[in-house]
Design an enzyme around this catalytic site. Structure first.
Site, PDB file in Angstrom:
ATOM      1  N   GLY A 207       0.824  -1.203   0.000  1.00  0.00           N
ATOM      2  CA  GLY A 207       0.000   0.000   0.000  1.00  0.00           C
ATOM      3  C   GLY A 207       0.855   1.248   0.000  1.00  0.00           C
ATOM      4  N   GLY A 212      -1.523   2.377   6.662  1.00  0.00           N
ATOM      5  CA  GLY A 212      -1.727   1.593   7.869  1.00  0.00           C
ATOM      6  C   GLY A 212      -1.175   0.188   7.812  1.00  0.00           C
ATOM      7  N   LYS A 213      -0.105  -0.044   7.078  1.00  0.00           N
ATOM      8  CA  LYS A 213       0.461  -1.392   6.969  1.00  0.00           C
ATOM      9  C   LYS A 213       1.038  -1.850   8.302  1.00  0.00           C
ATOM     10  CE  LYS A 213       3.178  -0.069   3.637  1.00  0.00           C
ATOM     11  NZ  LYS A 213       2.666   1.293   3.418  1.00  0.00           N
ATOM     12  N   HIS A 429      -7.156  36.217 -10.538  1.00  0.00           N
ATOM     13  CA  HIS A 429      -6.638  34.910 -10.973  1.00  0.00           C
ATOM     14  C   HIS A 429      -7.468  33.776 -10.364  1.00  0.00           C
ATOM     15  CE1 HIS A 429      -3.148  32.305 -12.269  1.00  0.00           C
ATOM     16  NE2 HIS A 429      -3.779  31.495 -11.434  1.00  0.00           N
ATOM     17  N   GLU A 430      -7.679  33.822  -9.058  1.00  0.00           N
ATOM     18  CA  GLU A 430      -8.440  32.759  -8.402  1.00  0.00           C
ATOM     19  C   GLU A 430      -9.915  32.813  -8.781  1.00  0.00           C
ATOM     20  OE1 GLU A 430      -6.872  30.459  -7.030  1.00  0.00           O
ATOM     21  OE2 GLU A 430      -4.949  31.488  -7.005  1.00  0.00           O
ATOM     22  N   HIS A 433     -10.264  30.926 -12.057  1.00  0.00           N
ATOM     23  CA  HIS A 433     -10.327  29.471 -11.859  1.00  0.00           C
ATOM     24  C   HIS A 433     -11.717  29.042 -11.407  1.00  0.00           C
ATOM     25  CE1 HIS A 433      -6.196  28.538 -12.588  1.00  0.00           C
ATOM     26  NE2 HIS A 433      -5.711  29.210 -11.549  1.00  0.00           N
ATOM     27  N   ASP A 505      -0.026  26.440 -13.500  1.00  0.00           N
ATOM     28  CA  ASP A 505      -1.243  26.094 -14.247  1.00  0.00           C
ATOM     29  C   ASP A 505      -0.896  25.627 -15.656  1.00  0.00           C
ATOM     30  OD1 ASP A 505      -2.700  26.888 -12.032  1.00  0.00           O
ATOM     31  OD2 ASP A 505      -2.892  28.954 -12.750  1.00  0.00           O
TER      32      ASP A 505
END
Length: 666
Positions: A207, A212-213, A429-430, A433, A505
């Protein structure tokens, strides 16, 4: 155990100090006999009637002076040869002995006194011999293991004090079900042996990091109630040749003496790599260790009840002989948890913590796609630390929201000061998006927009899928590319300028386009085929180059296809932002004032009337359109694992050139 060791060490040091003192007195006799008088002076004092008694003890004389005038002198000592006769010496010098003269008393020089004298003579040799023996034993038992480097360093957990059980493990129900059989093998072996079933020799836990091994292996030991030996793969190999193989033998000898038990080898790829992969030739210590592991695992008897469990996140580089039936018979895969698993993991880690009433673990699980169990545990801890920092009595949902952003993007850079123009550029800019993602039907849902600096990011837009995704479609890739272009397009339309903030981007859009064409066969012109074979570095396992299985003409066509895909995404983003320019300005102005928006306020902002759009343009949808796939050829699936939430970064530091962001494709 620690107190016994302290007492033992203290006793050893005390004996060393006593030995040094005794040797000092033995080797420097003048220090102990500085009051001795010559024998001739003793005889002279006896002739002058100044001596009342002489005590003879071996070659030592203790002279007691006579009391005269109510006072007596100080007694003193003298030495004589072994051949000297005290009585004859006094008689030759006309010294009267007996009650009327000097009283001569003889004390036995044999027995204990003789033994002590002999012991004093050999004490230096005994002391140095004991010191050498002590140093050798310390070297054998210490962590350096100078003289016992062939002994295994495995640590055994006692079976009567289990610390982890299956109730402490969540989100990996299939893996737990597989390992429950292992517990039954250890508890009731006769049930399987009576049917002729063979107890599995080994279980390999595979995994990604943090799934969680190791925790699951400890839970198996706690449930089975057997000794649990834990060792790392790197602890087998040292600079000395043959040490790894010797430690493997010692480990399995200890396991056989404590059977039934579990031997857990963490990160087995440290010694289990494919043989023959090394460069330079010569004696490979790692290969000898692997050979010994292969022999020990295949040499088990059917009634030993020893199960070897191992964990790795690189099963592709393990030697085939290690994975064949008869050694690691069972392979248990631990995937990243889905939304139900994440909710169960959050419930386990938040147990016993004071959570505020508004905490909804189901909502939090939906906001953390792609998080492993270790990430979720760290998330709970970060939220608790944030609440403690504010002197809160409970952990609020706002603490969890902040913790999610800290895990994904890092802490806020409150000390970073930006000017008004850069803040406006980041906001637009944001907003670009977010607006493109809201309009496109196959893009993920906009969860939060922020222009607060975190790490190398000047701002970020977080997109969350409605559900866990294991397959990607062509339409989703196309819309994702358009979303990544939204920030660059918004900067050009508002400021008629481009900045370095969109570098990441552009890189992500290009990577998506290349993957669509070269890996997933989503090119209309080149058809459903793949291009290039990836080559990996032998020791690191990372892609370093590509073996071209196509010619220059095809390479030109690939470049043109990539260019067309990126350009079409750019044009699509331009059309959307041009049609909803007033909405873009509205979102950006809100960000400039408040710096972040999410939740109901974000929905209200998007659902506000958009009446300034150009005639004939589509209206702003009140809610994101439902997913409606277009008829496209079935693409080859990417790796089947839940993808992390795409985080579109912007306004990276000019000297860096690229901003940090989560991946949305590969």
């Amino acid at each position: 155990m620690g107190s016994n060791r302290w007492l033992r060490n203290s006793l050893v040091y005390l004996l060393i100090i006593i030995g040094v003192i005794v040797i000092f007195y033995t080797l420097i006799p003048a220090f102990g006999t500085r009051n001795d008088l010559p024998l001739t002076e003793v005889v002279a004092k006896a002739q002058n009637h100044e001596v009342s008694e002489i005590i003879v003890e071996g070659d030592k004389l203790t002279v007691i002076p006579r009391v005269t005038g109510g006072t007596g002198g100080t007694q003193f000592t003298s030495r004589m040869n072994d051949q000297t006769d005290v009585m004859q010496l006094l008689a030759d010098n006309d010294v009267e002995t007996g009650p009327a003269g000097v009283q001569v008393t003889f004390k036995g020089s044999g027995g204990l006194g003789s033994f002590l004298g002999l012991l004093l003579n050999f004490l230096p040799l005994i002391f140095f011999g004991g010191l050498i023996l002590f140093m050798m034993r310390q070297a054998q038992g210490s962590n350096n293991q100078t003289l016992s480097f062939g002994r295994s360093r495995a640590r055994m957990m006692p079976f009567n004090r289990p610390t982890v059980t299956f109730s402490d493990v969540a989100g990996v129900d299939e893996a737990k079900a597989e390992l429950e059989e292992v517990v039954d093998f250890l508890k009731y072996p006769e049930r399987f042996l009576s049917l002729g079933a063979r107890i599995p020799k080994g279980v390999l836990l595979v995994g990604q990091p943090g799934t969680g091994k190791t925790l699951l292996a400890r839970a198996v030991a706690g449930e089975a109630g057997v000794p649990f030996f834990h060792i790392s793969g790197s602890e087998f190999v040292e600079m000395f040749v043959g040490v790894g193989a010797a430690r493997v033998r010692d480990l399995f000898d200890q396991a056989k003496r404590n059977a039934p038990c579990i031997v857990f080898v963490d990160e087995i790829d440290a010694v289990g790599r494919h043989r023959g992969a090394g460069l330079g030739g010569g004696h490979d210590e790692r290969e000898q260790t692997l050979n010994q592991i292969l022999v020990e695992m295949d040499g088990f008897e059917t009634n030993t009840n020893i199960i070897v469990t191992a964990a790795t996140n690189r099963p592709d580089i393990l030697d085939p002989a290690l994975l064949r039936p008869g050694r690691f018979d069972r392979r248990v895969v631990l995937d990243l948890p889905d939304v139900v698993g994440r909710q169960a993991i959050l419930k386990v880690h938040s147990a016993g913590k004071p959570l505020a009433p508004e905490i909804n673990l189901e909502t939090l699980a939906k906001e953390t796609p792609g998080f492993s169990g270790a990430d979720l545990s760290n998330l709970i801890n970060e939220a608790a630390l944030l609440a403690a920092r504010k002197n809160s009595k409970s952990i609020a949902m706002a603490d969890f929201e902040e913790a999610v952003e800290r895990v994904i993007a890092g802490p806020e850079r409150k000390s970073r000061v930006i000017n008004r123009r850069e803040k406006e550029m980041t906001a637009y800019h944001e907003a670009g998006h977010a607006l493109v993602a809201w309009v496109l039907p196959h893009a993920d849902r906009v969860h939060k927009i922020s222009i607060i600096s975190r790490g190398n990011m000047g701002g970020h837009t977080t997109l969350l899928p409605e559900e866990d995704r294991y397959l990607w479609t062509k339409n989703q890739f196309l819309d994702m590319m358009a979303v990544t272009m939204g920030g660059r397009v918004a900067e050009e339309q508002i400021f008629d300028e481009v900045t370095t903030g969109a570098s990441n981007d552009l890189e992500r859009a290009t990577k998506i386009a290349l993957s669509m064409i070269k890996r997933y066969g989503m090119s209309e012109g080149l058809g459903p085929r793949t291009f290039g074979k990836r080559e990996e570095l032998v020791f690191l396992g990372r892609e370093i180059s590509e073996e071209r299985d196509y010619g220059d003409k095809v390479a030109e066509e690939i470049d043109q296809e990539v260019k067309d895909l990126v350009k079409n995404a750019y044009v699509q983003a331009c059309d959307i932002l041009t049609s909803h320019k007033s909405k873009l300005v509205q979102i950006a102005e809100y960000l400039i004032e408040h710096e972040a928006v999410s939740g109901e306020e974000l929905n209200r902002l998007f659902n506000a009337d958009d009446t300034d759009g150009e005639p004939g343009t589509p209206a702003m949808p009140s809610t994101p359109p439902p997913y409606a796939p277009k008829p496209t050829p079935s693409p080859a699936p990417p790796p089947a694992a839940p993808q992390p939430a795409p985080t579109l970064s912007s306004q990276s530091d000019p000297e860096v050139g690229t901003g940090a962001a989560g991946t949305a494709d590969d």
